[in-house]
Design a protein around this motif. Sequence first.
Motif, PDB file in Angstrom:
ATOM      1  N   ARG A  20       0.513  -1.092  -0.012  1.00  0.00           N
ATOM      2  CA  ARG A  20       0.103  -0.015  -0.178  1.00  0.00           C
ATOM      3  C   ARG A  20       0.978   1.264   0.149  1.00  0.00           C
ATOM      4  O   ARG A  20       0.550   2.278  -0.570  1.00  0.00           O
ATOM      5  CB  ARG A  20      -0.869  -0.023   1.346  1.00  0.00           C
ATOM      6  N   TRP A  21       1.962   1.300   0.772  1.00  0.00           N
ATOM      7  CA  TRP A  21       2.966   2.331   1.036  1.00  0.00           C
ATOM      8  C   TRP A  21       3.952   2.358   0.003  1.00  0.00           C
ATOM      9  O   TRP A  21       4.781   3.221   0.217  1.00  0.00           O
ATOM     10  CB  TRP A  21       2.940   2.722   2.301  1.00  0.00           C
ATOM     11  N   ASP A  22       4.189   1.516  -0.656  1.00  0.00           N
ATOM     12  CA  ASP A  22       5.458   1.097  -1.470  1.00  0.00           C
ATOM     13  C   ASP A  22       6.602   1.181  -0.672  1.00  0.00           C
ATOM     14  O   ASP A  22       7.332   1.748  -1.155  1.00  0.00           O
ATOM     15  CB  ASP A  22       5.344   2.202  -2.708  1.00  0.00           C
ATOM     16  N   ILE A  23       6.780   0.529   0.579  1.00  0.00           N
ATOM     17  CA  ILE A  23       7.940   0.551   1.267  1.00  0.00           C
ATOM     18  C   ILE A  23       8.709  -0.641   0.776  1.00  0.00           C
ATOM     19  O   ILE A  23       8.119  -1.852   0.691  1.00  0.00           O
ATOM     20  CB  ILE A  23       7.293   0.354   2.808  1.00  0.00           C
ATOM     21  N   ARG A  24      10.023  -0.560   0.595  1.00  0.00           N
ATOM     22  CA  ARG A  24      10.742  -1.408   0.233  1.00  0.00           C
ATOM     23  C   ARG A  24      11.342  -2.149   1.655  1.00  0.00           C
ATOM     24  O   ARG A  24      11.691  -1.461   2.661  1.00  0.00           O
ATOM     25  CB  ARG A  24      11.960  -1.058  -0.781  1.00  0.00           C
ATOM     26  N   GLN A  25      11.202  -3.528   1.449  1.00  0.00           N
ATOM     27  CA  GLN A  25      12.115  -4.221   2.822  1.00  0.00           C
ATOM     28  C   GLN A  25      13.248  -5.047   2.238  1.00  0.00           C
ATOM     29  O   GLN A  25      13.187  -5.570   1.476  1.00  0.00           O
ATOM     30  CB  GLN A  25      10.817  -5.176   3.340  1.00  0.00           C
ATOM     31  N   VAL A  26      14.150  -4.945   3.472  1.00  0.00           N
ATOM     32  CA  VAL A  26      15.520  -5.636   3.314  1.00  0.00           C
ATOM     33  C   VAL A  26      15.563  -6.900   4.342  1.00  0.00           C
ATOM     34  O   VAL A  26      15.253  -6.645   5.333  1.00  0.00           O
ATOM     35  CB  VAL A  26      16.752  -4.798   3.314  1.00  0.00           C
ATOM     36  N   PRO A  27      15.591  -8.026   3.966  1.00  0.00           N
ATOM     37  CA  PRO A  27      15.625  -9.212   4.691  1.00  0.00           C
ATOM     38  C   PRO A  27      16.636  -9.069   5.885  1.00  0.00           C
ATOM     39  O   PRO A  27      17.832  -8.955   5.262  1.00  0.00           O
ATOM     40  CB  PRO A  27      15.441 -10.301   3.996  1.00  0.00           C
ATOM     41  N   LEU A  64      21.672  -4.288   0.998  1.00  0.00           N
ATOM     42  CA  LEU A  64      21.035  -2.814   1.279  1.00  0.00           C
ATOM     43  C   LEU A  64      21.243  -2.085   0.165  1.00  0.00           C
ATOM     44  O   LEU A  64      20.540  -1.292  -0.564  1.00  0.00           O
ATOM     45  CB  LEU A  64      21.750  -2.173   2.725  1.00  0.00           C
ATOM     46  N   ALA A  65      22.511  -2.181  -0.491  1.00  0.00           N
ATOM     47  CA  ALA A  65      22.735  -1.528  -1.636  1.00  0.00           C
ATOM     48  C   ALA A  65      21.945  -1.710  -2.981  1.00  0.00           C
ATOM     49  O   ALA A  65      21.527  -0.702  -3.467  1.00  0.00           O
ATOM     50  CB  ALA A  65      24.421  -1.398  -1.940  1.00  0.00           C
ATOM     51  N   ASP A  66      21.722  -3.059  -2.946  1.00  0.00           N
ATOM     52  CA  ASP A  66      20.738  -3.493  -4.013  1.00  0.00           C
ATOM     53  C   ASP A  66      19.423  -2.878  -3.901  1.00  0.00           C
ATOM     54  O   ASP A  66      18.904  -2.508  -5.063  1.00  0.00           O
ATOM     55  CB  ASP A  66      20.914  -5.072  -4.123  1.00  0.00           C
ATOM     56  N   VAL A  67      18.929  -2.877  -2.739  1.00  0.00           N
ATOM     57  CA  VAL A  67      17.473  -2.369  -2.501  1.00  0.00           C
ATOM     58  C   VAL A  67      17.591  -0.850  -2.600  1.00  0.00           C
ATOM     59  O   VAL A  67      16.679  -0.226  -3.444  1.00  0.00           O
ATOM     60  CB  VAL A  67      17.066  -2.626  -1.086  1.00  0.00           C
ATOM     61  N   TYR A  68      18.483  -0.175  -2.314  1.00  0.00           N
ATOM     62  CA  TYR A  68      18.553   1.357  -2.337  1.00  0.00           C
ATOM     63  C   TYR A  68      18.636   1.671  -3.690  1.00  0.00           C
ATOM     64  O   TYR A  68      18.022   2.543  -4.213  1.00  0.00           O
ATOM     65  CB  TYR A  68      19.799   1.878  -1.572  1.00  0.00           C
ATOM     66  N   ARG A  69      19.333   0.904  -4.422  1.00  0.00           N
ATOM     67  CA  ARG A  69      19.508   1.463  -6.031  1.00  0.00           C
ATOM     68  C   ARG A  69      18.622   1.164  -6.692  1.00  0.00           C
ATOM     69  O   ARG A  69      18.053   2.215  -7.394  1.00  0.00           O
ATOM     70  CB  ARG A  69      20.670   0.307  -6.643  1.00  0.00           C
ATOM     71  N   GLN A  70      17.729   0.105  -6.543  1.00  0.00           N
ATOM     72  CA  GLN A  70      16.483   0.048  -7.307  1.00  0.00           C
ATOM     73  C   GLN A  70      15.557   1.136  -6.905  1.00  0.00           C
ATOM     74  O   GLN A  70      14.444   1.535  -7.486  1.00  0.00           O
ATOM     75  CB  GLN A  70      15.862  -1.514  -6.767  1.00  0.00           C
ATOM     76  N   ALA A  71      15.238   1.032  -5.408  1.00  0.00           N
ATOM     77  CA  ALA A  71      14.390   2.280  -4.841  1.00  0.00           C
ATOM     78  C   ALA A  71      14.797   3.610  -5.559  1.00  0.00           C
ATOM     79  O   ALA A  71      13.772   4.467  -5.718  1.00  0.00           O
ATOM     80  CB  ALA A  71      14.603   2.518  -3.350  1.00  0.00           C
ATOM     81  N   LEU A  72      16.103   4.063  -5.636  1.00  0.00           N
ATOM     82  CA  LEU A  72      16.297   5.302  -5.962  1.00  0.00           C
ATOM     83  C   LEU A  72      16.043   5.509  -7.681  1.00  0.00           C
ATOM     84  O   LEU A  72      15.434   6.673  -7.928  1.00  0.00           O
ATOM     85  CB  LEU A  72      17.717   5.437  -5.878  1.00  0.00           C
ATOM     86  N   ALA A  73      16.032   4.444  -8.360  1.00  0.00           N
ATOM     87  CA  ALA A  73      15.846   4.438  -9.854  1.00  0.00           C
ATOM     88  C   ALA A  73      14.351   4.425  -9.865  1.00  0.00           C
ATOM     89  O   ALA A  73      13.858   5.431 -10.629  1.00  0.00           O
ATOM     90  CB  ALA A  73      16.222   3.161 -10.408  1.00  0.00           C
ATOM     91  N   ASP A  74      13.530   3.936  -8.964  1.00  0.00           N
ATOM     92  CA  ASP A  74      11.870   4.134  -9.086  1.00  0.00           C
ATOM     93  C   ASP A  74      11.443   5.202  -8.515  1.00  0.00           C
ATOM     94  O   ASP A  74      10.283   5.617  -9.009  1.00  0.00           O
ATOM     95  CB  ASP A  74      11.360   2.776  -7.941  1.00  0.00           C
ATOM     96  N   SER A  75      12.347   6.124  -7.775  1.00  0.00           N
ATOM     97  CA  SER A  75      11.833   7.267  -7.243  1.00  0.00           C
ATOM     98  C   SER A  75      12.011   8.478  -8.308  1.00  0.00           C
ATOM     99  O   SER A  75      11.816   9.631  -7.969  1.00  0.00           O
ATOM    100  CB  SER A  75      12.665   7.663  -6.050  1.00  0.00           C
ATOM    101  N   GLY A  76      12.672   8.036  -9.518  1.00  0.00           N
ATOM    102  CA  GLY A  76      13.218   8.967 -10.605  1.00  0.00           C
ATOM    103  C   GLY A  76      14.253   9.699 -10.178  1.00  0.00           C
ATOM    104  O   GLY A  76      14.323  11.089 -10.685  1.00  0.00           O
TER     105      GLY A  76
END
Length: 279
Positions: A20-27, A64-76
């Motif tokens: 719902r909130w488009d929060i990305r989660q790192v296991p 963490l870097a993998d998730v941050y990288r994708q999240a940053l790309a998705d944020s434009g």
Amino acid sequence: MPVVVVSDSSSRLHPDELARWDIRQVPLHVLIDGEDLRDGCDEIPFDVHARPKVTTAGATPADLADVYRQALADSGGDGVVAVHISAALSSTYSAAVMAAREFGPAVRVVNSRSAAMGVGLIALEAARSARAGDGLDDVEAAARAAVRHTHVFLVVHRLDNLRRSGRIRTTASWLGTALSLKPLLRLDIDGRLVLDQRIRTVTKAHAAMVARVVEVVGERSAEVVVHHVDNHDDADKLGAALTQRLPQLSSLTVADMGPLLSIHVGAGAVGVALRVEAP
């Protein structure tokens, strides 16, 4: 594009809330007999907290870097705010700071100084700010403000798990009568697990936890989550008592503490995480 919020699996955010909130989660990781299981991704035995040779590990900088990288790309390119479990409880925060260096000021890392849904409630507040169209500075500020208004209390049935995990110092003076002690614990302002009150019975400890939550909330509104480890009955009773004492709550839910945290607090543990509305 909106700023994207990232958290980790300690937050206990439900998959529906993440979506719902488009929060990305790192296991984070549970290690059983040399097998590395990812919390929130892999199937973890329900009785993992009762197994003697189980440990946990934080997220790695690469994870963490993998998730941050994708999240940053998705944020434009608008940015990422990452809210993680207390630095005093896990290596995840220090790994997150290391991973974020790759992205410069576009990725902001926030030490929640909390655990379980304490982390989740802070991440949700940041996500609300992002959904409202706030910029990176404001979303980060919303998360840091929520840290100041988030509290966690905990009652454990036995101290063995906490001792083994190193989450309490074995030299702590209040451990003297550990077999009979049912302490009320809390996370302090630095996110460390500390003694709040020495109590001898579980019933009195639960009552003391309700009283402390009522004291913290006062007349304000608050979001409350009651956590438990294989102790739904007591968690339901605590939830009912808090609902009666605090009718102004904006929400109250009951949820299990999850395998990762259960390893550290043991069977029967009950806790309360809450975020109080700012004055």
